[in-house]
Design an enzyme around this catalytic site. Structure first.
Site, PDB file in Angstrom:
ATOM      1  N   GLU A 342       0.805  -1.227   0.000  1.00 20.61           N
ATOM      2  CA  GLU A 342       0.000   0.000   0.000  1.00 20.61           C
ATOM      3  C   GLU A 342       0.838   1.278   0.000  1.00 20.61           C
ATOM      4  O   GLU A 342       0.510   2.238   0.701  1.00 20.61           O
ATOM      5  CB  GLU A 342      -0.936   0.018   1.220  1.00 20.61           C
TER       6      GLU A 342
HETATM    7  C1  TNX Z   1      -4.384  -4.048   4.542  1.00 20.11           C
HETATM    8  S1  TNX Z   1      -2.781  -6.350   4.166  1.00 20.11           S
HETATM    9  C2  TNX Z   1      -3.141  -3.778   5.070  1.00 20.11           C
HETATM   10  C3  TNX Z   1      -3.020  -3.305   6.454  1.00 20.11           C
HETATM   11  C4  TNX Z   1      -4.343  -3.176   7.130  1.00 20.11           C
HETATM   12  C5  TNX Z   1      -5.231  -4.321   6.723  1.00 20.11           C
HETATM   13  C6  TNX Z   1      -6.547  -4.337   7.427  1.00 20.11           C
HETATM   14  C7  TNX Z   1      -1.680  -5.332   4.083  1.00 20.11           C
HETATM   15  C8  TNX Z   1      -0.416  -5.819   3.621  1.00 20.11           C
HETATM   16  N1  TNX Z   1      -1.972  -4.075   4.435  1.00 20.11           N
HETATM   17  O1  TNX Z   1      -2.317  -2.088   6.487  1.00 20.11           O
HETATM   18  O2  TNX Z   1      -4.140  -3.178   8.497  1.00 20.11           O
HETATM   19  O3  TNX Z   1      -5.456  -4.250   5.342  1.00 20.11           O
HETATM   20  O4  TNX Z   1      -7.258  -5.497   7.134  1.00 20.11           O
END
Ligand code: TNX
Length: 536
Positions: A342
Site C-alpha cells: 500500500e
Molecule cells: C491491509 S494487508 C493492510 C493493512 C491493514 C489491513 C486491514 C496489508 C499488507 N496491508 O495495512 O491493516 O489491510 O485489514
C-alpha cells in the site's frame, strides 16, 4: 535398555499396521471424535497428523508416571518440563522429569538417525507401558508434545486439579509438516500489545504447530521497538495508537525476551518494518526524513496509503541501514520483513528505486528479505519471499505478476485476505474487525488448498501460509482470541497436514472438540454455528 523396550513395541505396531492398515484422520467417520470411553481417538488432533495407526492398549498417566529424557539433552529436558507444566496442575501428580533409565512413562527421545522425521517431524507410540515421542530435532519433540496434550481430555489444560482418568489412546502416529512456513502475524502497531500479551498468543499458536511469529512492529500509528541510533522513533513515534491511547514500545531487552520465549516454543520471530509507506510514526519523529523537512503530526486514525519515506533523500538510507542493522542484531531468525504494501503515496519508479537500495541492506546484515506481494512489482532480491495477501477480487494482472515472480524463484507465503485474515469479521454482526475482503466464516477460512490456490504458481514455490491479525479494532487479549479462534487452527492445519486429510466435515468435528480445551485455558473464541460444539 532403550532397545529392549522399544523393539518389541515396534514389532507390535508393525503387526498392527499389517492388521488395520494405515488410516488417515481426515477420512475417519465424524462420530469417532467422541469415543464413549472419553479417550480421545488417536489422531483426532489439529493439525491432522500425516499417518495414524490406532490400536493396542491405551496408556494411563498416574501418580507414578515419570517423564523420561536422555541424559545430557538440555532441550529435551526443557520440553519435558514444559509438558510437566501443563500436566501437573490438572492431574495433581508430581510427574518428575528424569534422565534415569527406565522403560515406562512418557519418553522424549532425540534420535539423529530418524532422518525421515526431518526438522520438525515426530513419531508417537502409545501403549500399555507408556508413550514415546521420537524426533530427529527438538522442534519435532515439541510438536509431538503438542499432539500428546491434545490426545488427553480437554480438562488436562485446566490450571486447577481435575478428575482423571488420564488415558492416551494406543497406537502410532508418524507426522511431518507439508509446508516449512506456518505463520501468524500480530500487528502491535495499530494497537500496542505488552510482552505478556504476545507471550500468551505465542502459547496459543504453539499448540497448533505454528512455527513463525511475524511481528508487524511499525506502521503509521506507532513505532514499537527501541532503536538506539534514532531514539525518538520509539519514544515519540511509539507514544500513541489507534484511538489515541498511550501506545508503547518494546525495549531491546523486551524484544529479546519475546524472541527467546518464541524460540523455546520453536517459533521463529520475523520482525517487520513496513516501508516505504506505512511510515507516519517515523516521519512524525524525525522532520529530516520528510521530503519537505516538516514532521507531520502523530496519527491515530485507520486510513492507509498516505505516508512515504522520502526516496530521493540520502538520509532515508542512513535511517534504513541503522534500523535494519539494529533489528537484525536482535533477531536470530533468518528473515526480515520490509513491508512494501500500500505504498500509494510513493510513485512507482521511486518504489522500485527504494526496494533496489533497501533489499541489499537486509542481505548485508545477514537476513533474507520478506515483503508483501507488491514487492514482485519491483525487483525481488534473490531468495526473497513474497507474502500474497490478495483475495477473490484481486485483479488478474496483479496475480500474474506474483505468479511470474514465483516462476522465477521468489517463494510465496500465502495469506489470502478473504481466507486467512484474522481481522476480517466472521459475519455482519461480528463486533470486531473489518470487512473489506468480505466476511470470513470458519469454513471459508479452512476450505482452500495452499498448493493449488494461486493458479499458475507451482506448489514447489509455496513456502507456506500465514494468518495475519491486523489490530485497527483489536486491543485486548480477549479480542485476539475471539478473532484467531477458531480460524487460526484451520490455517495451521492447511500449513501442516497433507492435502489428503483435508475435509471440512471431518475437520469441524475435530475442531468442535477444542472448544472445551479453550474453555479450560480461559480463552475466548467465536462460537460459530458452523461448528458442532459439544453441549456444555
Ligand atoms: C491491509 S494487508 C493492510 C493493512 C491493514 C489491513 C486491514 C496489508 C499488507 N496491508 O495495512 O491493516 O489491510 O485489514
Amino acid at each position: 535398555m532403550r532397545q529392549q523396550w522399544t523393539t518389541p513395541r515396534l514389532l507390535g505396531s508393525l503387526l498392527l499396521v499389517a492388521a488395520v492398515g494405515i488410516s488417515c484422520v481426515g477420512a475417519a467417520p465424524a462420530g469417532e471424535a467422541k469415543a464413549a470411553s472419553g479417550v480421545v481417538p488417536l489422531g483426532q488432533v489439529i493439525p491432522a497428523p500425516a499417518e495414524v495407526e490406532p490400536g493396542g492398549s491405551p496408556y494411563e498417566i498416574t501418580s507414578r508416571t515419570r517423564i523420561r529424557v536422555e541424559e545430557g539433552s538440555r532441550e529435551a529436558r526443557r520440553i519435558g518440563e514444559q509438558l510437566a507444566g501443563v500436566l501437573r496442575p490438572s492431574t495433581g501428580y508430581r510427574l518428575p522429569v528424569t534422565d534415569e533409565g527406565g522403560g515406562d512413562g512418557i519418553r522424549l527421545e532425540l534420535s539423529g538417525k530418524a532422518k525421515e522425521l526431518g526438522a520438525e517431524g515426530y513419531r508417537f507410540a502409545s501403549g500399555r507401558r507408556g508413550v514415546t515421542i521420537t524426533a530427529k530435532e527438538p522442534a519435532g519433540l515439541f510438536h509431538g508434545v503438542q499432539t500428546l496434550r491434545q490426545q488427553l481430555p480437554p480438562r488436562i489444560e485446566s490450571d486447577s486439579r481435575q478428575e482423571g482418568p488420564w488415558q492416551v489412546a494406543g497406537g502410532r502416529i508418524e507426522d511431518t509438516p507439508r509446508f516449512a512456513y506456518r505463520g501468524a502475524m500480530l500487528d502491535v502497531s495499530r494497537h500496542f500489545f505488552t510482552v505478556e500479551q504476545v507471550k500468551r498468543y505465542i502459547d496459543q499458536m504453539a499448540m497448533y504447530k505454528v512455527n513463525k511469529l511475524h511481528l508487524h512492529i511499525s506502521d503509521d500509528q506507532g513505532w514499537r521497538i527501541a532503536i538506539d541510533s534514532w531514539p525518538r522513533l520509539a519514544e515519540y513515534g511509539g507514544s500513541t495508537q489507534v484511538g489515541g491511547g498511550p501506545g508503547g514500545y518494546y525495549t531491546k531487552d523486551q524484544y529479546k525476551d519475546i524472541v527467546r520465549y518464541a524460540s523455546e516454543r520453536y517459533l521463529e520471530v520475523i520482525p517487520e518494518i513496513d516501508m516505504p509507506g506505512h511510515t507516519n510514526a517515523a516521519l512524525a519523529s524525525y522532520a529530516e526524513l520528510n521530503c519537505n523537512g516538516v514532521a507531520p503530526p502523530l496519527y491515530t486514525g485507520t486510513n492507509v496509503g498516505f505516508s512515504s519515506l522520502c526516496v530521493p533523500k540520502e538520509i532515508t538510507y542512513d535511517f534504513v541501514d541503522d534500523v535494519i542493522r539494529e533489528i537484525a542484531a536482535l533477531t536470530p531468525g533468518r528473515y526480515l520483513h520490509i513491508g512494501g504494501d500500500e505504498a500509494h503515496s510513493t510513485p512507482h519508479e521511486d518504489y522500485v528505486t527504494f526496494m533496489d537500495r533497501v533489499q541489499p541492506v537486509v542481505a548485508k546484515y545477514g537476513k533474507t528479505v520478506m515483503g508483501w506481494h507488491q514487492l514482485t512489482g519491483a525487483n525481488p532480491a534473490e531468495g526473497a519471499i513474497a507474502q500474497y495477501w490478495g483475495y477473490d477480487q484481486t485483479g488478474q494482472a496483479e496475480r500474474d505478476q506474483v505468479v511470474a515472480a514465483a516462476k522465477k524463484g521468489t517463494k510465496l507465503v500465502l495469506s489470502p485476505a478473504d481466507r486467512s485474515y484474522l481481522d476480517m469479521k466472521y459475519n455482519k454482526d461480528t463486533p470486531l474487525g473489518l470487512a473489506w475482503a468480505g466476511l470470513v466464516e470458519v469454513d471459508r477460512s479452512y476450505d482452500w488448498d495452499p498448493g493449488t490456490y494461486l493458479a499458475g504458481a507451482p506448489e514447489s514455490s509455496i513456502f507456506g501460509v500465514e494468518a495475519p491479525l491486523w489490530s485497527e479494532t483489536i486491543s485486548t487479549s480477549k479480542h485476539i482470541e475471539f478473532m484467531a479462534f477458531p480460524r487460526l487452527p484451520g490455517i495451521a492445519e492447511l500449513g501442516w497436514s497433507p492435502a489428503s486429510t483435508h475435509d471440512w466435515e471431518a475437520y469441524k468435528v475435530r475442531l468442535a472438540a477444542h472448544g472445551p480445551r479453550w474453555d479450560a485455558l480461559g480463552m475466548d473464541y467465536y462460537k460459530s454455528a458452523k461448528v458442532p460444539w459439544p453441549a456444555s
